[in-house]
Scaffold this motif. Structure first.
Motif: not given
Length: 428
Positions: A263-264, A43-44, A232-237, A49-50
């Protein structure tokens, strides 16, 4: 997918409860997904791609994540204006103003109707159409109504808006009328309109599109999905969001919960919900450690989109945004909101007053040491700068001295070089 009552946990099939989305016990329903077959890695790649799509439903910043929002929705009923796809802007100036190391603004004001409501409304109207509805309704202080009116018009359907007579933004009312909605103004509050919809929508043949509609929440989850993908799937605090009806806080919390469970993302950001002091029943609930919300009987804030005394989604927001993320709440004055709005306007992005509550709340939380100055923060800007031009007029007319602009309107009787030159010199 199925419906589950948030209060009694009774489960329903989708066709059993479709409008106005209340359990037999009176509790609000929410959508529960079966995510067992979700392939995160695939899915990532598919979501990336979308991003190249331009003329299909995949071009939407909501329907791009269809597998996580409404996988069963038939393509024929998807009602989209390519909503979402809004910018995430870092601002060193606003980070310094708020007192944190890094601040990014998620400008939901870039949606087609000018507010975050479009993310949820696209899904709600699509669901209503799939059930055969052609008449849609909401109670609104502004942004919900203009969003609903736009999507209903786009789908060739009718919209009926119940609008409190006082403490609203005429810009939003005019936008709603321009899209062809039938606006019904009434004496009372937002909460009175919601109760009317709950009681009478079915007999009137109206499909309810307020935040009691769980598909609104599913669509609004896409905001945090998009933030995650942009980073890029690295979230903020922290993620800071204004709180009115609390649908956004609920959706963000629910979306974060699902991303982490699947697990995203590896880290769960904390959520801060900001309310205006004149309409802050949710903040009072959390601050006092109560178990039952006490409605504000006469709510008032200049940030009209937050002028809600009995937010219908408070239980969901408490669970998903506060308890699940170890989140916090804060209230800010109208003066603090307008000061933050002035700073956001001059950053080159701009927003309506309710949006600025997120930055005002962040500044207050950082000043109190609740949000560490070394943190990375995303603030949601929920509505466009032109949603409330009266607020801009107030600032430039000097009615809000705490947010006085640095460039007041030039007063000159004759537009000549001699009269203009001193003003330019003062700015150098």
């Amino acid at each position: 997918m199925k419906f589950v009552c948030f209060d009694c946990e009774r489960a329903y099939m989708l066709q059993e409860r479709s409008n106005p989305f209340l359990c037999d016990c009176g509790g609000l329903l929410e959508v529960k997904h079966d995510f067992q077959k979700v392939d995160v890695v695939r899915l990532k790649l598919e979501f990336d791609k979308r991003l190249t799509e331009r003329m299909s439903s995949w071009a939407s910043g909501v329907w791009r994540y269809k597998e996580l929002i409404y996988p069963e929705m038939p393509e024929a009923y998807i009602t989209s204006r390519y909503e979402g796809n809004t910018g995430l802007y870092p601002s060193e100036t606003l980070a310094q103003f708020a007192g944190v190391r890094k601040l990014m603004l998620k400008a939901q004001s870039e949606n087609p109707s000018g507010s975050f409501k479009d993310n949820g409304m696209s899904v709600a109207v699509s669901h209503g159409r799939s059930l055969g509805y052609t008449r849609f309704t909401c109670t609104s202080t502004g942004n919900t109504s203009s969003s609903l009116a736009m999507y209903a018009a786009w789908a060739g359907c009718s919209s009926y808006v119940f609008l409190p007579r006082h403490h609203i933004s005429m810009n939003k009312v005019l936008q709603t009328l321009a899209y062809g909605a039938q606006v019904i103004s009434f004496e009372g509050t937002y909460d009175d309109g919601i109760r009317f919809s709950e009681l009478h929508s079915e007999q009137l043949g109206l499909y309810v599109c307020n935040s009691i509609n769980p598909f609104r929440i599913e669509g609004q989850k896409s905001i945090v999905f998009e933030i995650a993908q942009q980073l890029r799937w690295q979230m903020p605090d922290w993620i800071v969001v204004p709180g009115g009806a609390l649908s956004n806080a609920t959706a963000l919390g629910k979306g974060l919960h699902e991303l982490k469970e699947l697990g995203f993302i590896d880290k769960l950001p904390r959520v801060a919900v900001v309310q205006a002091e004149g309409a802050s029943p949710f903040h009072q609930l959390v601050a006092q450690g109560d178990v039952q919300l006490k409605p504000a009987l006469n709510p008032y804030t200049r940030a009209t989109a937050m002028n809600i005394g009995n937010p219908p989604s408070w239980k969901k927001a408490l669970h998903y945004a506060i308890l699940h993320t170890e989140g916090v709440t804060v209230s800010v004055t109208d003066e603090e909101i307008m000061l933050a709005k002035g700073m956001i306007n001059r950053s080159g992005i701009g927003c309506e007053p309710a949006s600025a509550a997120s930055v005002a709340g962040l500044r207050k939380l950082a000043g109190a040491g609740i949000i560490d100055k070394e943190c990375t923060v995303v603030c949601l800007l929920t509505g466009h700068i032109l949603k409330d031009t009266e607020a801009i007029q107030e600032v430039y007319n000097g009615d809000r001295t705490s947010a006085a602009p640095t460039n007041p309107m030039l007063q000159t009787s004759n537009l000549t070089v001699e009269e203009v030159r001193p003003y330019i010199a003062d700015r150098q």
